[in-house]
Design an enzyme around this catalytic site. Structure first.
Site, PDB file in Angstrom:
ATOM      1  N   GLY A  45       0.808  -1.218   0.000  1.00  0.00           N
ATOM      2  CA  GLY A  45       0.000   0.000   0.000  1.00  0.00           C
ATOM      3  C   GLY A  45       0.837   1.262   0.000  1.00  0.00           C
ATOM      4  N   CYS A  46       1.897   1.259   0.773  1.00  0.00           N
ATOM      5  CA  CYS A  46       2.757   2.445   0.872  1.00  0.00           C
ATOM      6  C   CYS A  46       3.522   2.677  -0.426  1.00  0.00           C
ATOM      7  CB  CYS A  46       3.726   2.293   2.053  1.00  0.00           C
ATOM      8  SG  CYS A  46       2.859   2.142   3.627  1.00  0.00           S
TER       9      CYS A  46
END
Length: 154
Positions: A45-46
């Site tokens: 996600g990051c």
């Protein structure tokens, strides 16, 4: 701790970037800033969020914005993350979680019924005068740029 919202003055901060240089909120006086808080370098996600902002970095600059990411990862981790994905903007290593706490991006989270302290993925849009324009608490990691553009009507 009070929750920051649009119209609030952005908390001042000083942090160290991936090149061990000091970065302060005051460095962006007269500019608009996308300040995003994310949990960890090199996680799906990051990485998606950072790459989405990076892929649109020229558009951000054209619209008068600078982009800065903040996570509790180390300077060395940020250096590797930035190099691996060709990120063009600064990443602040907030290992003491001071900036995260000032912005309310550090708090209790829950996963599979277990509670723990961690980074609450949040993005702040800060105007030229250091005032928060918008706060994103439900970040669309793969389409964050469009999410912000739509919200700001730009």
């Amino acid at each position: 701790m009070t929750k920051l919202k649009a119209g609030d003055k952005a908390p001042d901060f000083t942090g160290i970037n991936q090149d061990e240089k000091e970065i302060k909120l005051t460095d962006f006086a007269g500019k608009k800033l996308i300040l995003y808080f994310y949990p960890k370098d090199n996680t799906p996600g990051c990485t998606a969020e950072s790459c989405n902002l990076n892929d649109n970095y020229n558009q951000w600059l054209e619209k008068g914005f600078e982009v800065v990411g903040v996570s509790p990862d180390s300077v060395a981790s940020h250096q590797k993350f930035r190099e691996k994905f060709g990120l063009k903007f600064n990443l602040i290593a907030d290992t003491e979680k001071e900036i995260l706490q000032a912005y309310g991006a550090w708090g209790e989270k829950s996963m599979y019924g277990r509670k723990y302290m961690g980074v609450i993925r949040t993005t702040f849009v800060i105007d030229e005068n250091g005032v928060i324009q918008e706060v994103f608490e439900k970040v669309k990691t793969k389409d964050h740029t469009n999410q912000i553009f739509k919200s700001l009507n730009i």
